[in-house]
Scaffold this motif. Sequence first.
Motif, PDB file in Angstrom:
ATOM      1  N   ARG A  37       0.815  -1.221   0.000  1.00  0.00           N
ATOM      2  CA  ARG A  37       0.000   0.000   0.000  1.00  0.00           C
ATOM      3  C   ARG A  37       0.848   1.270   0.000  1.00  0.00           C
ATOM      4  O   ARG A  37       0.292   2.367  -0.164  1.00  0.00           O
ATOM      5  CB  ARG A  37      -0.964  -0.009   1.175  1.00  0.00           C
ATOM      6  CG  ARG A  37      -0.336  -0.066   2.538  1.00  0.00           C
ATOM      7  CD  ARG A  37      -1.394  -0.270   3.612  1.00  0.00           C
ATOM      8  NE  ARG A  37      -1.986  -1.595   3.533  1.00  0.00           N
ATOM      9  CZ  ARG A  37      -3.199  -1.912   4.002  1.00  0.00           C
ATOM     10  NH1 ARG A  37      -3.936  -0.983   4.584  1.00  0.00           N
ATOM     11  NH2 ARG A  37      -3.675  -3.132   3.893  1.00  0.00           N
ATOM     12  N   GLU A  80       0.516   3.179  -3.267  1.00  0.00           N
ATOM     13  CA  GLU A  80      -0.824   3.776  -3.386  1.00  0.00           C
ATOM     14  C   GLU A  80      -0.920   5.039  -2.534  1.00  0.00           C
ATOM     15  O   GLU A  80      -1.402   6.080  -2.993  1.00  0.00           O
ATOM     16  CB  GLU A  80      -1.878   2.761  -2.928  1.00  0.00           C
ATOM     17  CG  GLU A  80      -3.290   3.337  -2.849  1.00  0.00           C
ATOM     18  CD  GLU A  80      -4.216   2.515  -1.966  1.00  0.00           C
ATOM     19  OE1 GLU A  80      -5.253   3.064  -1.547  1.00  0.00           O
ATOM     20  OE2 GLU A  80      -3.894   1.341  -1.684  1.00  0.00           O
ATOM     21  N   TYR A  81      -0.459   4.966  -1.282  1.00  0.00           N
ATOM     22  CA  TYR A  81      -0.543   6.120  -0.384  1.00  0.00           C
ATOM     23  C   TYR A  81       0.322   7.272  -0.894  1.00  0.00           C
ATOM     24  O   TYR A  81      -0.101   8.437  -0.877  1.00  0.00           O
ATOM     25  CB  TYR A  81      -0.101   5.724   1.025  1.00  0.00           C
ATOM     26  CG  TYR A  81      -1.105   4.925   1.824  1.00  0.00           C
ATOM     27  CD1 TYR A  81      -2.009   4.065   1.196  1.00  0.00           C
ATOM     28  CD2 TYR A  81      -1.144   4.994   3.202  1.00  0.00           C
ATOM     29  CE1 TYR A  81      -2.907   3.317   1.927  1.00  0.00           C
ATOM     30  CE2 TYR A  81      -2.042   4.250   3.949  1.00  0.00           C
ATOM     31  CZ  TYR A  81      -2.926   3.408   3.304  1.00  0.00           C
ATOM     32  OH  TYR A  81      -3.820   2.671   4.031  1.00  0.00           O
ATOM     33  N   ARG A 107      -1.283   9.002  -3.736  1.00  0.00           N
ATOM     34  CA  ARG A 107      -2.363   9.898  -3.288  1.00  0.00           C
ATOM     35  C   ARG A 107      -1.785  11.214  -2.775  1.00  0.00           C
ATOM     36  O   ARG A 107      -2.339  12.295  -3.019  1.00  0.00           O
ATOM     37  CB  ARG A 107      -3.195   9.207  -2.208  1.00  0.00           C
ATOM     38  CG  ARG A 107      -4.140   8.152  -2.781  1.00  0.00           C
ATOM     39  CD  ARG A 107      -4.537   7.108  -1.761  1.00  0.00           C
ATOM     40  NE  ARG A 107      -5.416   7.632  -0.729  1.00  0.00           N
ATOM     41  CZ  ARG A 107      -5.853   6.908   0.305  1.00  0.00           C
ATOM     42  NH1 ARG A 107      -5.474   5.651   0.429  1.00  0.00           N
ATOM     43  NH2 ARG A 107      -6.653   7.433   1.202  1.00  0.00           N
ATOM     44  N   THR A 163      -2.418  14.842  -4.570  1.00  0.00           N
ATOM     45  CA  THR A 163      -2.928  15.993  -3.816  1.00  0.00           C
ATOM     46  C   THR A 163      -2.025  17.196  -4.005  1.00  0.00           C
ATOM     47  O   THR A 163      -2.495  18.324  -4.244  1.00  0.00           O
ATOM     48  CB  THR A 163      -3.034  15.642  -2.319  1.00  0.00           C
ATOM     49  OG1 THR A 163      -3.894  14.525  -2.152  1.00  0.00           O
ATOM     50  CG2 THR A 163      -3.590  16.815  -1.523  1.00  0.00           C
ATOM     51  N   ASP A 187      -9.393  18.774   3.951  1.00  0.00           N
ATOM     52  CA  ASP A 187      -9.640  17.335   4.017  1.00  0.00           C
ATOM     53  C   ASP A 187     -10.420  16.935   2.767  1.00  0.00           C
ATOM     54  O   ASP A 187     -11.618  17.195   2.664  1.00  0.00           O
ATOM     55  CB  ASP A 187     -10.433  17.004   5.283  1.00  0.00           C
ATOM     56  CG  ASP A 187     -10.488  15.512   5.563  1.00  0.00           C
ATOM     57  OD1 ASP A 187      -9.959  14.736   4.742  1.00  0.00           O
ATOM     58  OD2 ASP A 187     -11.065  15.118   6.601  1.00  0.00           O
ATOM     59  N   TYR A 188      -9.726  16.320   1.813  1.00  0.00           N
ATOM     60  CA  TYR A 188     -10.352  15.973   0.543  1.00  0.00           C
ATOM     61  C   TYR A 188     -10.922  14.565   0.581  1.00  0.00           C
ATOM     62  O   TYR A 188     -10.311  13.650   1.138  1.00  0.00           O
ATOM     63  CB  TYR A 188      -9.342  16.091  -0.603  1.00  0.00           C
ATOM     64  CG  TYR A 188      -8.913  17.508  -0.866  1.00  0.00           C
ATOM     65  CD1 TYR A 188      -9.764  18.404  -1.506  1.00  0.00           C
ATOM     66  CD2 TYR A 188      -7.655  17.961  -0.448  1.00  0.00           C
ATOM     67  CE1 TYR A 188      -9.368  19.718  -1.738  1.00  0.00           C
ATOM     68  CE2 TYR A 188      -7.258  19.271  -0.678  1.00  0.00           C
ATOM     69  CZ  TYR A 188      -8.119  20.142  -1.324  1.00  0.00           C
ATOM     70  OH  TYR A 188      -7.732  21.446  -1.547  1.00  0.00           O
ATOM     71  N   GLU A 189     -12.069  14.389  -0.045  1.00  0.00           N
ATOM     72  CA  GLU A 189     -12.724  13.087  -0.103  1.00  0.00           C
ATOM     73  C   GLU A 189     -11.811  12.074  -0.798  1.00  0.00           C
ATOM     74  O   GLU A 189     -11.304  12.312  -1.888  1.00  0.00           O
ATOM     75  CB  GLU A 189     -14.044  13.205  -0.872  1.00  0.00           C
ATOM     76  CG  GLU A 189     -14.820  11.907  -0.944  1.00  0.00           C
ATOM     77  CD  GLU A 189     -16.141  12.065  -1.681  1.00  0.00           C
ATOM     78  OE1 GLU A 189     -16.738  11.040  -2.047  1.00  0.00           O
ATOM     79  OE2 GLU A 189     -16.564  13.230  -1.895  1.00  0.00           O
ATOM     80  N   GLY A 190     -11.580  10.942  -0.133  1.00  0.00           N
ATOM     81  CA  GLY A 190     -10.736   9.897  -0.703  1.00  0.00           C
ATOM     82  C   GLY A 190      -9.247  10.159  -0.577  1.00  0.00           C
ATOM     83  O   GLY A 190      -8.431   9.345  -1.018  1.00  0.00           O
ATOM     84  N   GLY A 191      -8.890  11.297   0.013  1.00  0.00           N
ATOM     85  CA  GLY A 191      -7.479  11.633   0.139  1.00  0.00           C
ATOM     86  C   GLY A 191      -6.921  11.261   1.500  1.00  0.00           C
ATOM     87  O   GLY A 191      -7.586  10.624   2.325  1.00  0.00           O
TER      88      GLY A 191
END
Length: 512
Positions: free
Chosen positions: A88, A91-92, A95, A99, A111-115
């Motif tokens: 992971r 993936e992290y 992200r 951003t 605070d972004y959705e899915g972030g």
Amino acid sequence: MPKSNSIYAGVEDVELCSEEFAKKEDNKDKLTKLRGEFIIPTKSDLANKRYGFRQSKDASNSLHGAQEDDGEESIYLCGNSLGLQPRRTKEYVNRYLDTWASKGVFGHFTDYEGGLPPWLHIDEAIKEQTAKIVGALPSEVVVMETLTANLHLLMTSFYRPTKDRWKIIIEGKAFPSDHYAALSQIAHHNLDPSALITIEPPSSSAPYLSNEHILSVISHHAPTTALVLLPGIQFYSGQFFDIELITRHCRALGITVGWDLAHAVGNVPLKLHDWNVDFAAWCNYKYMNGGPGVIGGAFVHERHSKVEEAPSSETDGAVDGVYKHAKTTELQYRPRLSGWWGSDKSSRFAMTNKFVPIPGASGFQLSNPSALDMTSVMASLDVFSMTTMDALRQRSVRLTAYLEARLLRYAGSEPPYTIITPSNPAERGAQLSVLLKPGLLDNVLHHLEKKSVVVDERKPDVLRIAPAPLYNSFHDVHRFIVVFHEACRKAIAAPDEAPQLSDGVPEAIATT
């Protein structure tokens, strides 16, 4: 070499040394599934002269099978130097990069959705899981800086020499960086280097330090000692010190005690709060799998990190010709080197130059932490959250007992090595250190390299073998023993051949 007194002592040699036995041990252990959370390099990966993978790979590693690039998994037993990459992590990190690329500076606060959590708060987001791993309150831990930098920051606060107490006690084979840090702290206070006291093994032939010996040295120097700084697990021998006992002894003598937990965090269960440890520091790239040189961590017991108001005092004076009477209130807190990230968030961006220390370990922060580093640590912590340190410890004890039992069964002759790590499971973590007979190390390493076995060495004659319970398997241990014993026999048969190790796999891992 005698047989082990471990849980595998009663297993017949033929059964214990079979590949089938190792596979059965893996299959009956529910934590074996965590191996799939990590990328296990294949033999062809290690042989590849380019960075990265030799070919595209399937999204998962099988436990015992081959890979899509037709390369067998390497035997990686070096988590004591650098942990493997969690799946992971990429993936992290992606992200985080997305951003940054799409939101820029707004990523700090929004605070972004899915972030991921906003970068301003990412240190808070990983406190709870970090606290669980070291046995602390969330307010007592902080992810910041790197190991030696944290030791310096903490010693600046906790090493307060006086005319009566000025010495620092460390162990004689401390990791060099710890030794340098302690000496430089002594020099910073203009004290003589003799203020550094080292706990040496009673026997020059073995690195073992008994509790009785450690406590006796501390007691002898107690009247003149300001600080004891010891490792939770000794990097060379793999000995796990009795942190609770030694801490209690130091505190009873009025001595501050700090711990370097580089080899202990993520390896063995810790209870820093309950043990009343004053302070501790660690890295997050060994058993914590955060990546090479990634941001470290620190612990400060809550009794040392309170921020309280001092009694109000009245002042009289003239300002711009106008006489004023006022009451002033000051904050009391433990002295430390300060930076803006250790100041209260509500005032951090006010730019008033009025330091308002954060209660708890977070008040020891200096600069804003690397969000990239924090993201990588978060990925590994999320794997740790799938189990507990107690469960990992149980698996680790079995893995290390199996490794020990296999090392002690050297067919046909006396083995050309001895295990210098304590045989008592309570006195060791996931690492066994093996002392080879003189002159064998380079030849043995050469053969291990050719077979894509990754361990690390300490000159002149020690191999450190560390089956990390999150991703190593009993089958890894079996495969290692087969290659290692073959390497020993070849080294004995051709002792004068000193091979030049290739450029493919490094001779040794240079980190701690």
